[in-house]
Every structure is written in structure tokens, then in C-alpha cells.
Write an enzyme that holds these catalytic residues in place. Structure first.
Site, PDB file in Angstrom:
ATOM      1  N   SER A  45     -11.284  29.354  51.756  1.00  0.00           N
ATOM      2  CA  SER A  45     -10.567  28.202  52.280  1.00  0.00           C
ATOM      3  C   SER A  45     -11.143  26.903  51.696  1.00  0.00           C
ATOM      4  CB  SER A  45     -10.606  28.230  53.814  1.00  0.00           C
ATOM      5  OG  SER A  45      -9.596  27.431  54.374  1.00  0.00           O
ATOM      6  N   ASP A 161      -5.300  32.813  53.701  1.00  0.00           N
ATOM      7  CA  ASP A 161      -6.658  32.284  53.864  1.00  0.00           C
ATOM      8  C   ASP A 161      -7.717  33.389  53.899  1.00  0.00           C
ATOM      9  OD1 ASP A 161      -9.007  31.000  54.816  1.00  0.00           O
ATOM     10  OD2 ASP A 161      -7.797  29.501  55.850  1.00  0.00           O
TER      11      ASP A 161
END
Length: 291
Positions: A45, A161
Site C-alpha cells: 500500500s 491492496d
């Protein structure tokens, strides 16, 4: 700084954490100022975004400059491309193009140090380590928060993610060849949940979907915190930094606190520089005798 030929290889693992991940810039800034070379780097991320910028050759000061430029409500809004919310609220193309422009369309072959970007494939329920191809494609995947951004479809995968399965990739940098691992976790490890909720609620109150987004963030926060705590216990990095970021600086609101977050990252890194130099067999004024 004197660097011996047999210097142990240093790997750095950077966690996700939204805007709080801007503290990673301060960590890299402190390491660079001390002349400490990073041999491998991995991130999920926001940690992946900062790791990619550094691995591509951008100095921490340049990454800071970009973060400061983006860190206003108006410029953040320019990266949003809302779509009919079927697979996600945002298409993510503007975000991809931003990454590609800032990194000059670089691929993993163009990097100065080995990099691994963590993503998750929804089709196979598996953790994916991206180490080839377009950097912008990899960053678009690792920042695809489920429900917020449309997943990245590539080679039969639906990538989201990477923090969902590995928000602090200690094991990844070890697998890349690191002898010494420095892990930086910008998640929540203190009180302040109510202030966090209040700050984000204020930010999201402009949209009827605000409550949904907030509930999603809180749910993910619980999962990520427990996952990272387990990772730290099972993989035990040689050095662990958990910057004490004020609860009012949240995953969403922190983009307007760039300088403060970077300063926090720098400060916490200073506390381990001497011991880190010793672990890397570096001769430096920072190194202190072993007591």
C-alpha cells in the site's frame, strides 16, 4: 561512513497505513543522511509507494517535495475518478497516471535496488509479490483498497491492496536476501480510536457514502493491526520502528501533515542508527561501543 566488503545486506520493510505512511519518508531520509545503504526494500500500500519512489532513484527530499505538492484537498481531489460504484468507488486511472508520470514510466528493470510490491489476488486468495513490469501498474494494484478502488485485472488475477495479507513484509525482504531487516510499522498501537473516528467522520461527512467508507476503514484497521502484530511476533525483524503518530493524523487526514509526519519518521529512526550501524559492521561516528 566506511562500508566494508563483507557488510551484511540491509532490507527495509515498509507497512501500509494511508497518509500515516508518509512517515516512511522521514525514515529513509534519516538512513540516507547517515550514509546507510539499503540493499532490498519491500512495501504494501502506501509503504509500497514510498519504497518504489526510493528504489527508482528519487532522493527522500524529492519524495517529500512530491508529497507536499499533493498534500492539499484540491490536488488530492484531482486524483479521484468516481465511477458507478459496482466494483469500487474510483476507477484509479488518474492515480495510475500520477504514479507513471512521477516515476518516468520506469519498470522494475530500471530500479537502483531490488524492490518487491505486495498485492493480493482475489481470484486465488493469495499474496502476490510484484517484482517485474511497470512500477505504476504495481502501485495501482497495491493501493487498491477493496470497495474504494476497482481491482486491477492482470494475467487472470484481480489485484487489490497487499496489506490485506501482508501489511508489513518482513519475510519478503528476508527472502530477497537481507541479513538485517528494519521494519517500519505506521499502524495503530495506542489509544485514540475515538479521535480517529471523529476526524475521519468530519472528512467524510460531505458524502452519503461517508459512513460506509468509515466502516470499511475501521474494519480493515482491525484486521491489519492483528495481522501485523502476528507478523512481528512470527518473523521478528532485527529492528522495528513504530512511529508515535498523533491519533488526529489519520489514514485519510494525514496528507495535510506531510512535514510533521516526516519529522516523526526521522526522529524515531535516530534512536536506532548507532545500533543499526553496528549490526551492519559500519564504521561511523554514530556507532557506539557494545556495552
Amino acid at each position: 561512513m566506511i562500508c566494508p566488503e563483507n557488510k551484511p545486506k540491509l532490507g527495509v520493510a515498509l507497512s501500509g497505513g494511508g497518509a500515516r505512511g508518509l512517515a516512511h519518508i522521514g525514515v529513509l531520509k534519516a538512513l540516507s543522511s547517515a550514509g546507510i545503504q539499503i540493499d532490498f526494500i519491500a512495501g504494501a500500500s502506501m509503504g509500497g509507494v514510498i519504497a518504489a519512489c526510493f528504489a527508482s532513484g528519487l532522493e527522500p527530499s524529492k519524495i517529500e517535495e512530491i508529497a507536499c505538492y499533493v498534500g492539499t484537498a484540491s490536488r488530492l481531489a484531482q486524483l479521484a475518478d468516481p465511477v458507478l460504484p459496482v466494483k469500487g468507488l474510483f476507477k484509479g486511472k488518474k492515480l495510475h497516471d500520477f504514479f507513471d508520470q512521477r516515476l518516468n514510466s520506469k519498470t522494475f528493470d530500471d530500479l537502483r535496488i531490488p524492490l518487491s510490491i505486495i498485492a493480493v489476488d482475489l481470484n486465488s486468495n493469495s499474496e502476490i509479490h510484484i517484482t517485474k513490469g511497470s512500477i505504476a501498474d504495481a502501485l495501482r494494484a497495491t493501493t487498491s483498497i477493496p470497495g474504494i478502488f476497482i481491482p486491477v485485472e492482470n494475467d487472470g488475477m484481480r489485484l487489490v491492496d497487499g496489506g490485506l495479507l501482508n501489511n508489513l513484509p518482513i519475510d519478503v525482504v528476508r527472502g530477497m536476501g537481507a541479513d538485517v531487516v528494519l521494519a517500519v510499522d505506521v499502524g495503530w498501537h495506542s489509544s485514540g480510536k475515538e479521535q480517529w473516528r471523529e476526524s475521519n467522520q468530519t472528512l467524510l461527512s460531505f458524502t452519503p457514502l461517508g459512513d460506509m467508507i468509515l466502516a470499511l476503514y475501521e474494519s480493515l484497521d482491525i484486521l491489519l493491526t492483528q495481522q501485523v502484530d502476528h507478523k512481528i511476533q512470527s518473523d521478528k525483524p532485527d529492528f522495528l520502528l513504530q512511529p508515535q503518530i498523533p491519533s488526529g493524523i489519520t489514514t485519510l487526514t494525514g496528507y495535510t501533515h506531510v512535514s510533521e509526519l516526516i519529522a516523526i519518521g526521522e526522529e524515531v529512526t535516530q534512536s536506532i542508527l548507532a545500533d543499526l550501524c553496528l549490526s551492519l559492521n559500519l564504521t561511523s561516528d554514530l556507532a557506539k561501543p557494545v556495552e
